[in-house]
Write a protein that holds these residues in place. Structure first.
Motif, mmCIF file in Angstrom:
data_model
loop_
_atom_site.group_PDB
_atom_site.id
_atom_site.type_symbol
_atom_site.label_atom_id
_atom_site.label_comp_id
_atom_site.label_asym_id
_atom_site.label_seq_id
_atom_site.Cartn_x
_atom_site.Cartn_y
_atom_site.Cartn_z
ATOM 1 N N LYS A 58 0.844 -1.194 0.000
ATOM 2 C CA LYS A 58 0.000 0.000 0.000
ATOM 3 C C LYS A 58 0.879 1.244 0.000
ATOM 4 C CE LYS A 58 -3.617 -2.624 0.340
ATOM 5 N NZ LYS A 58 -2.849 -3.890 0.256
ATOM 6 N N PHE A 143 -2.865 6.944 -0.752
ATOM 7 C CA PHE A 143 -4.101 7.304 -0.058
ATOM 8 C C PHE A 143 -4.405 8.792 -0.157
ATOM 9 C CE2 PHE A 143 -3.049 3.293 2.116
ATOM 10 C CZ PHE A 143 -4.269 2.639 2.013
ATOM 11 N N PRO A 151 -4.711 5.956 6.434
ATOM 12 C CA PRO A 151 -5.505 5.260 7.451
ATOM 13 C C PRO A 151 -4.807 5.266 8.803
ATOM 14 C CG PRO A 151 -5.554 4.029 5.408
ATOM 15 C CD PRO A 151 -4.559 5.143 5.202
ATOM 16 N N ASP A 153 -4.455 3.237 11.340
ATOM 17 C CA ASP A 153 -3.595 2.146 11.807
ATOM 18 C C ASP A 153 -2.254 2.146 11.082
ATOM 19 O OD1 ASP A 153 -4.897 1.452 9.474
ATOM 20 O OD2 ASP A 153 -5.617 -0.501 10.175
ATOM 21 N N TRP A 189 -3.826 -5.064 6.169
ATOM 22 C CA TRP A 189 -3.515 -4.413 4.903
ATOM 23 C C TRP A 189 -2.610 -5.260 4.022
ATOM 24 C CZ3 TRP A 189 -6.226 -0.246 3.657
ATOM 25 C CH2 TRP A 189 -6.795 0.519 4.688
#
Length: 205
Positions: A58, A143, A151, A153, A189
């Motif tokens: 990610k 993101f 995010p 976390d 993730w």
């Protein structure tokens, strides 16, 4: 497959102040010292971000990438190695003799899945790539431009890992395993990686 990061996260997008707070570092010890320390903290954050991104696939802060393949892994649809993909800017085919042709955007579409983003053909199959040629996909993933878009976390995992890098900065060895708390935060993730380029006939590079 070759994956090249064409742009880097802007320094101002890094959560240096949040890392200072996380470490409970003071301020006001002189501008020069603060600038040097902030530069060091930014370096730890970049290292932590790179580690988390490598483990999860990610992209935390939006930037541009270029992926080069010998051929499509599957002409019915090509998986991209990173997520979330914001946009595919262009797809180009090199015929292996120096001629590069951009594939019209009308002949493919992006499926922006959070786990397995894919390029699908608008028709039946993706355009042919000559046997001695290659295909290059330029895309943007992440993101968001600012840290607030990451995010919670994953953002916390980066701060925790950057803090460990800071605390272990005088340690000359290496630690392959992530701290348990970081591993727990990123677990949901993590995605199963798949080969991105040509399959058994030519392998990936």
């Amino acid at each position: 497959m070759m994956l090249i990061e064409e742009t880097a996260p802007a320094t101002e997008a890094l959560p240096v102040a949040r890392l200072r707070d996380h470490l409970r570092l003071g301020s006001g010890f002189g501008l020069a010292d603060d600038e040097a320390e902030n530069g060091a903290l930014a370096g730890f954050l970049r290292a932590a971000i790179a580690t988390i991104e490598a483990r999860t696939g990610k992209v935390l802060l939006t930037r541009r990438f270029r992926m080069q393949l010998d051929d499509w892994r599957d002409r019915l649809g090509q998986t991209l190695p990173l997520a979330p993909v914001v946009a595919v800017e262009r797809i180009e085919v090199d015929d292996g003799a120096g001629t590069i042709t951009e594939i019209p955007a009308a002949s493919w579409r992006l499926i922006a899945d959070l786990q397995r983003p894919m390029i699908l053909p608008a028709g039946v199959i993706l355009p042919n790539v000559p046997r001695l040629g290659s295909v290059t996909v330029t895309f943007t993933a992440g993101f968001g431009e600012d840290w607030d878009a990451v995010p919670a976390d994953l953002a916390q995992a980066v701060l925790m890992l950057a803090a460990q890098f800071y605390e272990d900065r005088s340690f000359s060895g290496s630690k392959a395993a992530l701290p348990f708390g970081v591993t727990a935060l990123i677990e949901r993730w993590r995605a199963v990686r798949t080969l991105a380029g040509r399959g058994a006939s030519r392998g990936v590079r």
